[in-house]
Design an enzyme around this catalytic site. Structure first.
Site, mmCIF file in Angstrom:
data_model
loop_
_atom_site.group_PDB
_atom_site.id
_atom_site.type_symbol
_atom_site.label_atom_id
_atom_site.label_comp_id
_atom_site.label_asym_id
_atom_site.label_seq_id
_atom_site.Cartn_x
_atom_site.Cartn_y
_atom_site.Cartn_z
ATOM 1 N N GLY A 207 0.837 -1.205 0.000
ATOM 2 C CA GLY A 207 0.000 0.000 0.000
ATOM 3 C C GLY A 207 0.861 1.240 0.000
ATOM 4 O O GLY A 207 2.054 1.184 -0.295
ATOM 5 N N ASN A 208 0.280 2.376 0.305
ATOM 6 C CA ASN A 208 1.057 3.606 0.436
ATOM 7 C C ASN A 208 0.397 4.504 1.472
ATOM 8 O O ASN A 208 -0.654 4.169 2.013
ATOM 9 C CB ASN A 208 1.204 4.301 -0.923
ATOM 10 C CG ASN A 208 -0.142 4.652 -1.509
ATOM 11 O OD1 ASN A 208 -0.879 5.455 -0.971
ATOM 12 N ND2 ASN A 208 -0.484 4.018 -2.634
ATOM 13 N N HIS A 209 1.020 5.666 1.740
ATOM 14 C CA HIS A 209 0.576 6.523 2.852
ATOM 15 C C HIS A 209 -0.533 7.507 2.478
ATOM 16 O O HIS A 209 -0.848 8.395 3.269
ATOM 17 C CB HIS A 209 1.763 7.310 3.408
ATOM 18 C CG HIS A 209 2.770 6.439 4.091
ATOM 19 N ND1 HIS A 209 2.464 5.700 5.192
ATOM 20 C CD2 HIS A 209 4.059 6.173 3.801
ATOM 21 C CE1 HIS A 209 3.530 5.024 5.576
ATOM 22 N NE2 HIS A 209 4.516 5.292 4.740
#
Ligand code: CTP
Length: 397
Positions: A207-209
């Site tokens: 995923g990412n932030h």
């Protein structure tokens, strides 16, 4: 709002004093207003005030002890175009979520055939309490609309979330609600937001932030302008409720593309603000991967480019807006993307700018459009940035 029949339910919270003003606004806008009060609410606002301003008798008990006349809650429910409960206390919301009807207001709620909209008001700890959140979630799934409380000074002297939304905002929300009922032809905007999660196994993902804040702020800005919004969002903590808003919650890029592709034909603008994972694991393990080996290699495959898909599958009237996050040669790279994906406009964020980025509340953008115009904006709140972006989209030729 002219001629609309608004049934106003008042429960026993300090914010009840603001209801006099709400009734005045609704009456000025031409609505008919009838009020039901819980017995506890008359400690906070006099039924005489409510009756005088609404120009209708106020209903509190199932039957009037003086006249012996019974109040027909079913008739009240059938009369109303909408039932607005403001302020809605934690206690009343809990009872509504559980089908209790130990007063006239709750019995009327159970008889409603049209929408009920609640405006919660309570102290900040109550507003954060898991039981309150659970009850509100139940109301959502029962089809009730919620105008969330705002942050500010509370009757307890504390500061925080829990203040009933201001009467002007509630009135504007109702006006929007009625418009959306009659104005089915309003422009529909599709927005992607948040990250995507690409499953590795049942408990892990890539995923990412991304927080989703930019996409949600864009949705709010469109809703304020009377547009309908379809918000396709990856996993986020954010909430937004509005009668003209449909949120489609997705996890992976493939799910996001599916949600976009089934809705795209009905939209005139697409704003692709999601931070889509560029790659996903080739295999998603059915069981949790055990840590047996010293090294683990994941093979990744490219995800579909949702923005490109929308651009390639558009009609002449549809506008397509992309985002670019660049670390070097920012404007040059953004222009390349604008042309390669055949976009009408691209919103550039550079990580070189302090305050711009994934999790923050501010952003600094440059907007480039297909006529090669470049506009640089100051560092602003994401809400203000969203306004700039929507203004720029609406002024595109
Ligand atoms: N985007 C998308 N689907 C993807 C990847 C990106 O819809 N699979 C959209 C994003 O929402 C954003 C725009 O494409 O609006 C730019 O994404 P970005 O990742 O910056 O650009 P890429 O074209 O993927 O190029 P690169 O990562 O190489 O810079």
């Amino acid at each position: 709002m002219h001629g609309k029949r608004i049934l106003l339910g008042i429960t026993g919270g300090i914010a009840a004093y603001k209801i006099a003003y709400l009734i005045r606004i609704l009456k000025k806008l031409g609505a008919e207003v009838k009020c039901i009060m819980t017995p506890a609410s008359s400690d906070f606002i006099s039924p005489l005030v409510v009756s005088t301003l609404s120009q209708n008798p106020v209903h509190i008990e199932f039957w009037n002890k003086q006249t012996g006349v019974w109040t027909n809650h079913v008739e009240l429910a059938l009369w109303a175009d909408v039932f607005v409960i403001a302020p809605a206390t934690a206690n009343s919301i809990a009872k509504m979520a559980n089908g209790l009807c130990d007063n006239l207001l709750l019995a009327t709620y159970l008889s409603m055939k049209t929408k009920t909209i609640v405006c919660p008001a309570m102290d900040l700890d109550m507003y954060q309490h898991p039981s309150f959140k659970r009850n509100v979630a139940t109301l959502f799934s029962d089809g009730v609309l919620v105008i969330p409380a705002t942050k500010g000074e509370l009757a307890s002297g504390l500061e925080g979330e829990g203040r009933m939304e201001e009467p002007e905002v509630i009135a504007a929300y109702l006006s929007n609600y009625f418009n959306s009922q009659t104005n089915k032809s309003a422009e529909t905007v599709l927005i992607t937001a948040g990250p995507t999660y690409e499953a590795i196994d049942p408990v892990r993902f890539i995923g990412n932030h991304s927080s989703g804040k930019m996409g949600f702020a864009l949705a709010e800005s469109c809703l304020k302008r009377g547009m309908n919004v379809i918000l396709v969002s990856g996993p986020t903590q954010l909430e937004l409720h509005h009668p003209n808003l449909e949120i489609i919650a997705v996890k992976s890029a493939e799910q996001m593309l599916k949600a976009v592709s089934v809705n795209w034909d009905n939209c005139s603008i697409g704003i692709f603000a999601a931070a889509v994972a560029d790659y996903r694991p080739v295999n998603q393990e059915a069981q949790k991967i055990k840590k047996k080996e010293e090294t683990l290699t994941l093979e990744l495959v490219k995800n579909p480019d949702i923005l490109r898909w929308a651009s390639e599958n558009r009609n002449n009237a549809q506008k397509v807006i992309g985002f670019a996050l660049e670390t070097n040669n920012a404007e040059e790279n953004a222009l390349l993307k604008l042309n390669a994906k055949n976009l009408d406009m691209i919103v550039l964020n550079t990580l070189e700018n302090k305050g711009a980025g994934f999790q923050g509340d501010t952003n600094k953008i440059t907007i480039l459009d297909k006529s090669n115009a470049i506009k640089e904006f100051d560092l602003k709140s994401k809400t203000a940035v969203a306004e700039d972006i929507i203004e720029s989209i609406l002024s595109l030729k």
